[in-house]
Write an enzyme that holds these catalytic residues in place. Structure first.
Site, PDB file in Angstrom:
ATOM      1  CG  ASP A  80      -2.131  -0.966   1.245  1.00  0.00           C
ATOM      2  OD1 ASP A  80      -2.396  -2.091  -0.209  1.00  0.00           O
ATOM      3  OD2 ASP A  80      -3.048  -1.023   2.173  1.00  0.00           O
TER       4      ASP A  80
ATOM      5  CB  CYS B 226      -2.327  -3.268   5.495  1.00  0.00           C
ATOM      6  SG  CYS B 226      -4.417  -2.455   4.840  1.00  0.00           S
TER       7      CYS B 226
ATOM      8  CE  LYS C 265      -4.379  -4.312   1.234  1.00  0.00           C
ATOM      9  NZ  LYS C 265      -5.012  -3.234   2.115  1.00  0.00           N
TER      10      LYS C 265
END
Ligand code: VGL
Ligand code: ZN
Length: 211
Positions: free
Chosen positions: A15, A158, A113
């Site tokens: 990310d 995450c 995701k």
């Protein structure tokens, strides 16, 4: 610890998107420091994968869709507690794009995701309903990868959830601690490290890799 990587190792870069970086909608403190570290770390691996938080507009994790709620409050959804976030990483927006300074063109896979409107997904392996699989475990197994190194954002969301699920799916999981930054609200970072420690997630540093 001197780390020698092999072709069975993979680096998961989590990310590194504009919305988590300085000036972004869900800025993670000091996140800008992670990008050059990730770029350099990637050079130590034969295989690198990227992840991308990728929400449709009006995603259930956005506080803006919950009347009377503000970001960082926790609500109960059908699958359990959910932290509410500012709108972030909306599919196709600039905030969802990778950092302009991310320089890992050799990355072999981008896994997205949080794509379903009603279900969040911190983990890159399995969504927050704890049932819907992303396919990553199957991909890693089919390619013969056994050790998953993780760097990126955010350590306590995450990165941690992905590391825990990597362990649950039978992989070795190693978090490259200094190449991650945390959101750290309400003790979330200490709690995440404790869960990772208990699950056998290893904690390593970029300085453990050959220069
Ligand atoms: C993340 C909060 C919401 C993360 C993603 O990448 O850690 N955190 N969406
Ligand atoms: Zn998100």
């Amino acid at each position: 610890m001197g780390i020698v990587t092999t072709p069975r190792d993979v680096l998961l870069v989590v990310d590194l998107q504009n919305d988590f970086l300085p000036g972004g909608a869900l800025e993670v403190p000091d996140a800008g420091a992670v990008v050059p570290l990730a770029n350099r770390l990637a050079g130590a691996f034969a295989h690198v994968l990227l992840t991308q938080d990728w929400h449709p507009p009006g995603h259930r994790s956005f506080a803006s869709g919950h009347a009377g709620r503000v970001p960082f409050e926790v609500v109960e959804l059908d699958y359990g507690p959910q932290v509410l976030w500012p709108d972030h990483c909306v599919q196709g927006t600039r905030g969802a794009e990778f950092a302009a300074s991310l320089a890992i063109p050799q990355a072999e896979l981008v896994i997205r995701k949080g794509c379903r409107r009603d279900v969040d997904s911190y983990s890159v392996f399995c969504e927050a309903d704890r049932r819907t699989r992303t396919g990553l475990a199957g991909y890693l197994r089919e390619r013969g990868f056994t050790r998953v190194f993780i760097a990126g954002l955010a350590t306590d969301f995450c990165v941690a959830w992905s590391a825990l699920d990597a362990r649950a799916d039978g992989f070795d999981a190693l978090v490259v601690e200094d190449a991650c930054r945390a959101i750290d609200k309400g003790g979330s970072l200490a709690a995440a490290w404790e869960r990772m420690r208990a699950a056998g997630v290893a904690r390593v540093r970029t300085t453990d890799f050959p220069a």
